[in-house]
Design a protein around this motif. Structure first.
Motif: not given
Length: 414
Positions: A207-233
């Motif tokens: 199970k890959f877990r995540v943390r928040h990096v950057i996002s916006t809740d603007t209706p016309l620009l709705d995106y989120t970037v997350l980062q994997i915090i327990n990466n493996n091969d």
């Protein structure tokens, strides 16, 4: 393609009435996902394709769990002058050889005007064996964001250890009581993880877990970037993100994600989503349709316009009926691409790719929004040409991130 032709004589012209059935073959592949083939001409052709795919991908034929076939009536709208020489008469097909140049021009313009995107949808790009092989790899880079065992939406890999999705996918996680106060640390909880399996019903080995990096809740620009915090091969590689401006051509896009109405928990490839080039016309047509009076011959809805009819159903489902009035309002144009796709709940955050595998945008919403608050039986009868999906162009995501964190923008887009 199966054709049945009926001939008849009219005004000295030989007319053909052609009924076209378009095969739609839906295939689930273990450890990959589901692929929707819309251009295979027959079941026999499908069997040949399946065998060659198995040989190429080095997987047993049993990996294809099931094949579903749908036959969709598709009509080519053409026309001719009527017996008095006035106006246009509709037919499904016509013998062009017997038409004058002027009449051919009438037919061609009418097909382009009225058939439009629906007619173009019949001629989707054929997927070669190499195409399928490549898209099978792309599908492995798309996963489901799961919270407490529930599918919240689709995410896809970008950069070395990052994921991209929409803000509305994570909103219920970081603000579960809808107070307007987001706690981004909630997304780091152990019960929140990414599942890259072909089905979210299959418990992942890791199970890959995540943390928040950057996002916006603007209706016309709705995106989120997350980062994997327990990466493996075993982490899938990142997809190539396209930051170039979107041109005006209308080549179909390829969507990968969860939330297909027929198999909502399976990862699905929609292998040609037509772009709606005339979105303003589409919206105006939808608004007019919504305000029209229902069929007077049906007692239950006689005298009601469609807006009132849908409001009653939305209210019965426990939602604010006023959302019906906003169904086709406040729709941005510049930042978005509008398409027809076959994805619903769970599809938010899905990447939409070009034929060469570059992610052009991310699915942020479907219209009208009240459609998703209707009873299932009412949704089943909702006209397909009165719904459409909205894709956020990644060029605007890149620009927004670059202005705030150039390092992250470079890691994501290269």
């Amino acid at each position: 393609m199966i054709n049945t032709v009926h001939e008849k004589k009219r005004s000295g012209l030989k007319l053909k009435k052609e009924k076209r059935y378009h095969n739609n073959l839906f295939v689930k592949v273990e450890n990959v996902g589901a692929i929707n083939f819309v251009t295979v001409s027959s079941k026999e052709g499908m069997r040949v394709l399946m065998k060659s795919l198995c040989d190429e991908l080095q997987i047993p034929e049993a990996a294809f769990e099931s094949v579903f076939e749908k036959k969709m009536d598709s009509e080519k709208i053409v026309c001719e002058k009527d017996e008095e020489g006035n106006g246009l008469k509709e037919y499904i097909s016509q013998d062009f050889e017997n038409l004058t140049p002027e009449e051919r021009g009438n037919v061609t313009s009418e097909v382009n005007r009225r058939a439009g995107e629906e007619f173009a949808n019949l001629h989707r790009k054929v997927l070669t064996q190499l195409d399928v092989n490549l898209f099978a790899e792309y599908m492995k880079c798309v996963g489901a964001l799961v919270n407490n065992g529930e599918l919240f939406g689709t995410v896809f890999r970008a950069g070395d250890v990052y994921l991209m999705t929409t803000f509305n996918v994570i909103q219920r996680i970081i603000d579960p009581c809808n107070t307007g106060q987001a706690d981004y640390t909630l997304i780091e909880a152990e019960n929140v993880f990414v599942n890259f399996n072909s089905s979210v019903l299959d418990i992942p080995d890791y199970k890959f877990r995540v943390r928040h990096v950057i996002s916006t809740d603007t209706p016309l620009l709705d995106y989120t970037v997350l980062q994997i915090i327990n990466n493996n091969d075993t982490l899938p590689k990142g997809l190539k993100l396209d930051k170039k401006p979107h041109n005006t051509e209308t080549r179909p896009l390829y969507g990968i994600g969860y939330g297909n109405p027929e198999t909502p928990f399976y990862k699905v490839l929609d292998n040609s989503c037509p772009i709606i080039s005339s979105i303003n016309t589409r919206i105006l047509d939808c608004v007019k349709w919504l305000d029209e009076t229902q069929d007077k011959n049906v007692p239950q809805v006689a005298g009601l316009n469609r807006s009132q009819y849908f409001k009653a159903h939305v209210q019965a489902m426990g939602f604010d009926p006023n959302i019906v009035d906003k169904g086709y309002q406040c729709i941005g144009r510049e930042q978005h691409i509008f398409i027809n796709a076959y994805m619903e709940r769970g599809a938010s955050g899905s990447p939409f790719l070009t034929s060469d595998g570059c992610v052009k945008g991310v699915l942020i919403s479907g219209y009208p929004a009240f459609y998703f608050h209707l009873p299932k039986i009412v949704r089943s009868g909702f006209p397909r040409d009165k719904t459409f999906e909205c894709i956020l162009k990644l060029e605007y995501v890149h620009q927004h991130i670059l202005e705030r964190d150039p390092e992250i923008a470079n890691k994501l887009f290269g």
